[in-house]
Design a protein around this motif. Structure first.
Motif, PDB file in Angstrom:
ATOM      1  N   VAL A  60      42.291 -38.317  61.701  1.00  0.00           N
ATOM      2  CA  VAL A  60      42.163 -36.957  61.670  1.00  0.00           C
ATOM      3  C   VAL A  60      41.734 -36.619  60.060  1.00  0.00           C
ATOM      4  O   VAL A  60      41.669 -37.672  59.205  1.00  0.00           O
ATOM      5  N   LEU A  61      41.108 -35.649  59.706  1.00  0.00           N
ATOM      6  CA  LEU A  61      40.786 -35.235  58.374  1.00  0.00           C
ATOM      7  C   LEU A  61      42.016 -34.543  57.896  1.00  0.00           C
ATOM      8  O   LEU A  61      42.590 -33.379  58.630  1.00  0.00           O
ATOM      9  N   LEU A  62      42.461 -35.063  56.750  1.00  0.00           N
ATOM     10  CA  LEU A  62      43.611 -34.107  56.140  1.00  0.00           C
ATOM     11  C   LEU A  62      44.812 -33.820  56.976  1.00  0.00           C
ATOM     12  O   LEU A  62      45.585 -33.129  56.871  1.00  0.00           O
ATOM     13  N   ASN A  87      36.468 -41.519  56.622  1.00  0.00           N
ATOM     14  CA  ASN A  87      35.430 -42.015  55.746  1.00  0.00           C
ATOM     15  C   ASN A  87      36.036 -43.372  54.824  1.00  0.00           C
ATOM     16  O   ASN A  87      35.758 -43.556  53.693  1.00  0.00           O
ATOM     17  N   LEU A  88      36.206 -44.267  55.697  1.00  0.00           N
ATOM     18  CA  LEU A  88      36.854 -45.489  55.146  1.00  0.00           C
ATOM     19  C   LEU A  88      36.049 -46.214  54.161  1.00  0.00           C
ATOM     20  O   LEU A  88      36.415 -46.623  53.148  1.00  0.00           O
ATOM     21  N   GLN A 115      21.292 -34.165  46.923  1.00  0.00           N
ATOM     22  CA  GLN A 115      21.952 -33.814  48.071  1.00  0.00           C
ATOM     23  C   GLN A 115      23.556 -33.841  47.731  1.00  0.00           C
ATOM     24  O   GLN A 115      24.012 -34.391  46.778  1.00  0.00           O
ATOM     25  N   VAL A 116      24.282 -32.855  48.432  1.00  0.00           N
ATOM     26  CA  VAL A 116      25.429 -32.399  48.025  1.00  0.00           C
ATOM     27  C   VAL A 116      26.293 -33.300  49.198  1.00  0.00           C
ATOM     28  O   VAL A 116      26.325 -32.883  50.572  1.00  0.00           O
ATOM     29  N   SER A 117      27.379 -33.888  48.988  1.00  0.00           N
ATOM     30  CA  SER A 117      28.081 -34.536  49.990  1.00  0.00           C
ATOM     31  C   SER A 117      29.444 -34.022  49.680  1.00  0.00           C
ATOM     32  O   SER A 117      30.159 -33.918  48.633  1.00  0.00           O
ATOM     33  N   LEU A 118      30.384 -33.902  50.733  1.00  0.00           N
ATOM     34  CA  LEU A 118      31.564 -33.148  50.580  1.00  0.00           C
ATOM     35  C   LEU A 118      32.760 -34.161  50.723  1.00  0.00           C
ATOM     36  O   LEU A 118      33.619 -34.150  49.678  1.00  0.00           O
ATOM     37  N   PHE A 119      32.927 -34.971  51.883  1.00  0.00           N
ATOM     38  CA  PHE A 119      34.163 -35.717  51.699  1.00  0.00           C
ATOM     39  C   PHE A 119      34.042 -37.085  51.430  1.00  0.00           C
ATOM     40  O   PHE A 119      33.192 -37.835  51.963  1.00  0.00           O
ATOM     41  N   PRO A 120      34.460 -37.676  50.414  1.00  0.00           N
ATOM     42  CA  PRO A 120      34.474 -39.269  50.360  1.00  0.00           C
ATOM     43  C   PRO A 120      35.586 -39.796  51.205  1.00  0.00           C
ATOM     44  O   PRO A 120      36.085 -39.098  52.004  1.00  0.00           O
ATOM     45  N   VAL A 121      36.070 -41.068  50.650  1.00  0.00           N
ATOM     46  CA  VAL A 121      37.343 -41.485  51.395  1.00  0.00           C
ATOM     47  C   VAL A 121      38.309 -40.526  51.204  1.00  0.00           C
ATOM     48  O   VAL A 121      38.810 -40.375  49.979  1.00  0.00           O
TER      49      VAL A 121
END
Lengths: 796, 405
Positions: free
Chosen positions: A154-156, A747-748, A780-786
């Motif tokens: 899951v995320l967060l 996002n391992l 490009q904007v990326s939101l979630f890293p690992v």
């Protein structure tokens, strides 16, 4: 047709239908002859032995006979048995199968309890003993196991139903982290999301990163991508039918979880043991509470921003009699973002905020009229409302007097429904399973109102801009379908959904055929095919694609006609290795007409003026192939899904009238989901891959009379980078299995997936010409890293 | 406590978790951009430039294509060859455009796909009556159009006040025109003043009044000076309407996250830009013919000053000088001397030979020399006859150039 007549007649017709349901029931009760030799019908509920909750989709069959059925969404089954049948075999995934001996022909509804395997055995394996895939006529349907939702990474730290559904073939996610669903090339508004039968108009929390469905309160989830049964209507692309849990009829218990950004608590138990129960579940985020001290420490006096959401589910049910059961369920959710900016120098405070609320309520009466006839009557309520608000307050002293000036701007919009509905399941013959029903809904739309309030000195100014009268609409449908067993190898389901929609003096109506067939081929391969027509009378105006609350629901009007589609699908399915594996392949083709898009330059935040002027009507087409391989039993379970698909749109005034890729046209979409039950821990892995999103970016520019003109290489002519990521989670039991610690890594391998792209201008001044030398680049904007997260869940 | 600290730490990480990187975009094949706006009785002038791809460094100026072959042919007429006069400006004074005629343009240049376009020059705007009611508080103008019923017609309306140097904002009163006027304007949620605010120019189609006598009503709260303001009503070709409308929408939508991107509606096959025409009806002292006669003549540079990155400069005391002659056939000649930043006390010479256009009261210069005057627009002071041009402050430099007759 006169709309007033239409409004009067439909509720009357519905009342008549309810009365008609009750009348034959009493008549049949009186007229039922004494049991006689010959086939007879047994009906009843299959329930969980520990909680008393009904089990949906449990398999009930005559022992050693090719006669069987499954429990419906209310746990009810009805089965016509050969005269000499005395035993039933009842099974359900995750439960110990049970053989029930009928010592005499039942004259009251049966109540068959199954024991969960985890409670019966200390086993590491999950076994399946449900309905063979190849025996079902229904295709394009997926059952989502809530246990899977709570096990997958899951995320967060927040388990999310819609994110699990996104991992299924034919269903795609939107932007990074979003819980939006794009099913078989359809748009986000083309999904009918039902919570205990009530539509949920905005299933997004936290800008779509989470959905409104609290998994602790859910019991069953069905997803239809095509081949829709006739009882569903009103959307073109999918149905997500979510049932809330009924609550434990036998004992009090609770469960909860503490996560990185939210916590939740659920309490349930009997109101009257074995007769009635309740469940209450609540969840709230606390990101705002955690971050406010950080913001204050970083920039003292600069104000603060925050965000929170909460949701609340409650349900109560009571067995009024062996044949009657009454349910009341409610859901309420609220999201709010706020920004407070004080300015000490000018003694000004600016408060900006927006938020949205969802609420649903369902009052349902289930009645087993006879073992062959099961009826439900429902009263439903649903509301979605959002508002954006900006307040400013300034204080100063003028001529020795304290002066306060205030301005307030507010935009609000929403939709509200009241629905009455009746459904009947009737088995007149062992080879027929008939369902029919009717529904009428009153919609009230508030398309968008802007209110300004200003107080300056002694002047007070109030104005309401673009107020549009609330738009009322009446929607109704009737449906009927018959699942027919033509031979042991051939079965079919024939149905029709007849819908009508009255708005603004205009009435739209359509008959939507729903056909499906299954042919059992040699080698236990099942060949399935379906054809459905669908009609959608409500439209969602959105161009953000990120679940913003400003998405606006509007009705079909005299100018904007309903959306319509048909979908043909065909495929093969079978089980392998003693039912341990299921495999299916499906192809689909879905043309759509009447789909909406904003006109170029239309502003989603400025819809105070007529929205009809800002949209255009076009066509869409989607087709593709989906592969699904699933392992449901053993220590290792999971699935591999692959979708190859195309989805295009065509509008006369867009892209020169030529077809262009839909924003979520995704050529390849892959999901690999595995769960391995280790000796103590459980390990889950999910890997997803998707072709990059199609977007519109300027490919070039030129100067014209002092302005720079962007040149586009077609609408949605640019592709973002491909999306892929690997998520992992490990669940460790604590307190003898009464608690669980979950470590998830999102996002391992830290893939920088695109959230959005934008054009960045670098301008260097040329003193010779007085102009700038401009270099453009795309960023490009990326939101979630690992992102690792930890959550702790418990039961008590 | 340790768990709480971990959560706070993770939340802090989340606050700044977004990353931004530059990504490659597909190579762009440059296209010809043709801008040809024609008007009855005016010389032919066409600007030919090329597109600059995203990722390419280029000035905020037309990237001129000087070696193109540009021809225009009327239906049944002979071919007119346009000559390059500088700065991508192609010009011909041959048989002049006529209202109602259809013209075909072709342009080709080495390294580019050839382009072509056609347009019909509209018949004169069918204005049958004009009335101006002036009060101290408000001006109301009524323009009656006899709209042809057989065709889809397009109009452009604006008011120029020659004395004020600026367009006069006005409001269209007709409620039946509101939907198409509002659709032209990007809205702002929290700016109540913008709703229904005056416009500087409107583009209309005849959908609500096709084939009827229609009275267009304009109102302006801050009255224009009837002695110096001119009302322009143009019958424009459909290509003009679509192109101008899309450019305006694109400008309003630029970089707005909640607005659909707008593509420029070009009628240039194989390229970009617009080849379109209009005929103008005016009420007031400064009709296009009068203006054209007024701007023709010789000028000398009298001011050249401004600011660059907030640092003021003035080139005249440093020796800046120049002459400019605008000829009646649309050509321009002249010379400009400016201080050379690389060599103090030295002046650099620039040729201003090229052409000019006169649209909407604005003179626009074209020439090959790399000067700030290239593509600059000038307004004519009706009192002194001086031409004043400048670069907008938003370009980080603010340059004011004045040529005096």
């Amino acid at each position: 047709m006169d709309l007033r007549l239409y409004r009067r007649r439909i509720p009357s017709a519905l009342l008549l239908l309810i009365a008609a349901l009750a009348w034959p029931a009493r008549a049949q009760e009186r007229a039922t002859p004494p049991p006689a030799p010959g086939p007879y019908t047994a009906g009843g509920y299959v329930t969980d032995a520990e909680t008393g909750e009904v089990l949906i989709g449990a398999h009930v069959a005559a022992a050693h006979r090719p006669v069987g059925t499954t429990t419906n969404a209310y746990g009810f089954f009805s089965l016509t048995l050969p005269a000499d049948t005395t035993t039933l075999h009842v099974s359900y995934v995750g439960y110990r199968s049970r053989t029930v001996v009928l010592y005499r022909r039942p004259d009251a509804p049966l109540r068959i309890e199954l024991t969960p395997i985890a409670a019966a055995l200390d086993t590491l394996e999950v076994t399946a003993d449900g309905v063979p895939l190849e025996d079902e006529v229904q295709m394009s349907r997926l059952d989502v196991d809530i246990a899977d939702v709570q096990t997958l990474p899951v995320l967060l730290g927040e388990a999310d139903l819609l994110k699990t559904i996104q991992l299924l073939p034919g269903i795609q996610s939107g932007t990074e982290g979003s819980s939006g669903l794009y099913v078989r090339g359809g748009g986000p508004d083309q999904n009918l999301m039902l919570l205990d039968g009530a539509p949920v108009y905005n299933a997004a929390h936290l800008f779509g990163f989470f959905s409104t469905f609290n998994t602790d309160a859910l019991s069953n989830v069905e997803v239809y991508k095509g081949g829709f049964p006739a009882r569903y209507g009103g959307r073109l692309s999918s149905v997500l039918d979510v049932q809330m849990r009924d609550g434990n009829l036998k004992r009090f218990e609770g469960r909860g979880a503490v996560g990185l950004i939210a916590s939740r608590l659920t309490v349930e138990g009997p109101l009257r043991r074995g007769r009635s129960s309740f469940i209450v579940s609540a969840r709230r985020t606390y990101l705002d509470l955690i971050t406010r001290p950080l913001q204050a420490a970083r920039s003292p006096g600069d104000g603060y921003a925050g965000y929170y959401f909460y949701d609340f589910n409650a349900k109560a049910n009571a067995l009024a009699s062996p044949r009657d059961r009454v349910f009341l369920s409610v859901y309420a959710g609220h999201d709010r973002f706020y920004l407070v900016e004080p300015d000490d120098e000018t003694d000004t405070a600016d408060r900006f905020g927006f938020g949205w609320r969802n609420a649903t309520a369902t009052l349902r009466w289930n009645r087993i009229v006879t073992p062959r006839l099961f009826a439900r009557a429902m009263l439903l309520f649903s509301r979605f409302h959002y508002e954006v608000e900006d307040r400013q307050e300034t204080r100063y002293t003028f001529a020795g007097q304290a002066v306060r000036e205030r301005t307030r701007a507010r935009l609000h919009s929403g939709i509200r429904d009241w629905t009455a509905r009746v459904d009947v399941d009737y088995l007149p013959h062992p080879a027929h399973d008939v369902r029919f029903g009717a529904s009428v809904t009153r919609h009230r739309f508030t398309p968008g109102v802007r209110i300004f309030h200003e107080e300056r000195a002694e002047t007070v100014r109030d104005s309401t801009l673009g107020r549009q009268e609330n738009e009322d609409a009446l929607a109704a449908f009737v449906y009927a379908e018959d699942a027919i067993t033509l031979s042991p190898r051939l079965s079919a389901r024939l149905g029709v959904h007849v819908s009508g929609f009255g708005v603004d003096g205009r009435v739209y109506a359509a008959a939507e055929p729903r056909l499906a067939a299954r042919l059992l081929l040699p080698g236990r391969w099942a060949l399935k095919a379906s054809y459905v027509a669908t009609r959608q009378y409500l439209h969602l105006l959105t161009n953000s694609g990120i679940g913003l609350p400003t998405d606006l629901w509007v009705p079909s009007t005299a100018r904007i006609r309903p959306e319509a589609a048909w979908q043909a699908a065909a495929g093969l399915a079978r089980r392998f290795a003693d039912g341990r594996y299921e495999a299916s392949i499906e192809g689909f083709y879905k043309p759509m007409r009447g789909v909406l898009a904003y006109t170029e330059g239309a502003a989603t935040l400025g819809l105070h003026r007529g929205w009809e002027e800002q949209v255009m009507v076009g066509r869409g087409r989607a087709y593709g192939v989906e592969l699904f391989l699933q392992k449901q039993t053993g220590r290792t379970t999971g699935w591999i899904g692959y979708t190859l698909s195309w989805s295009t749109r065509r509008f006369p005034d867009l892209n020169g009238g030529r077809p262009f890729p839909y924003r979520y046209d995704r050529r390849h979409d892959v999901a690999v989901v595995l769960t391995r039950r280790l000796r103590i821990n459980t390990l889950s892995v999910a890997w997803v891959y998707g072709t990059g999103q199609a977007i519109t970016l300027p490919a070039a520019r030129y100067a014209d009379a002092g302005t720079l003109v962007d040149v586009y290489d077609g609408h949605n002519g640019h592709r973002m980078r491909a999306y892929h990521r690997l998520d992992v989670s490990v669940h460790t039991p604590r307190r003898g299995g009464r608690a669980r610690v979950t470590l998830s890594v999102y996002n391992l391998y830290n893939r920088q997936n695109p959230l959005f792209l934008y054009v960045d201008d670098h301008a260097d001044f040329d003193p010779q010409t007085g102009y700038h030398d401009r270099r453009r680049s795309v960023r490009q904007v990326s939101l979630f890293p690992v992102i690792p997260s930890l959550s702790y869940s418990f039961t008590f | 406590m340790r768990t709480l600290f971990s959560m706070v730490l993770c939340a802090a990480v989340l606050l700044g978790c977004e990353t931004t990187v530059e990504v490659d975009v597909a190579a762009h094949t440059p296209q010809l951009v043709v801008t040809g706006l024609i008007e009855p009785g005016r010389p032919w002038h066409v600007l030919v430039q090329r597109t600059a791809g995203t990722g390419e460094t280029a000035p905020d100026l037309p990237v001129a294509v000087p070696d193109a072959t540009v021809t225009i042919r009327a239906d049944g007429g002979s071919e007119i060859v346009l000559r390059h006069r500088g700065g991508g400006f192609y010009h011909a004074a041959g048989p002049l455009p006529e209202a109602g005629a259809v013209y075909h343009l072709q342009a080709a240049a080495e390294g580019f796909a050839p382009v072509q376009a056609s347009t019909r020059l509209p018949a004169p705007a069918p204005v049958t009556a004009f009335r101006l009611d002036a009060t101290p508080a408000e001006h109301r103008a009524e323009i009656t159009l006899a709209d042809p019923g057989t065709t889809r017609d397009f109009y452009e309306v604006f008011v120029l006040d020659d004395a004020r140097f600026y367009p006069v904002p006005f409001t269209v009163v007709n409620p039946e025109l509101m939907p198409q006027l509002q659709a032209l304007d990007v809205d702002d949620l929290f700016d109540p003043e913008r709703a229904g605010r005056p416009l500087e120019r409107v583009l209309l189609h005849d959908g609500p009044f096709d084939g009827t006598r229609f009275t267009l009503r304009l109102a302006v709260e801050s009255p224009w000076n009837a002695a110096t303001a001119t009302v322009y009503v143009r019958a424009v070709s459909e290509a003009y309407y679509r192109y101008m409308r899309s450019i305006r929408l694109q400008k309003g939508a630029a970089h707005h996250p909640f607005i659909e991107p707008v593509a420029a509606r070009s009628n240039i096959r194989g390229g970009q830009g617009v080849f379109a025409g209009f005929t103008t009806w005016t009420a007031g002292p400064a009709s296009p013919d009068v203006l054209h006669r007024q701007v023709v003549g010789s000028y000398r540079l009298s001011r050249y000053h401004g600011e660059i990155d907030d640092v003021p400069f003035d080139y005249r005391p440093d020796g800046a000088a120049g002459t400019l002659t605008l000829h009646a056939d649309g050509t321009a000649t002249g010379t400009l001397y400016l201080p050379d930043p690389a060599r103090p006390d030295t002046l650099r010479r620039f040729s201003l030979d090229g052409g000019y256009t006169l649209h909407d009261g604005l003179v626009r210069l074209f020439h090959d020399a790399d000067t700030a005057l290239r593509d600059m627009t000038f307004r004519r002071d009706p009192q002194t006859g001086a031409l004043t041009g400048g670069l907008a402050p938003h370009l980080a430099s603010h340059v004011t150039v004045v040529f005096t007759p």
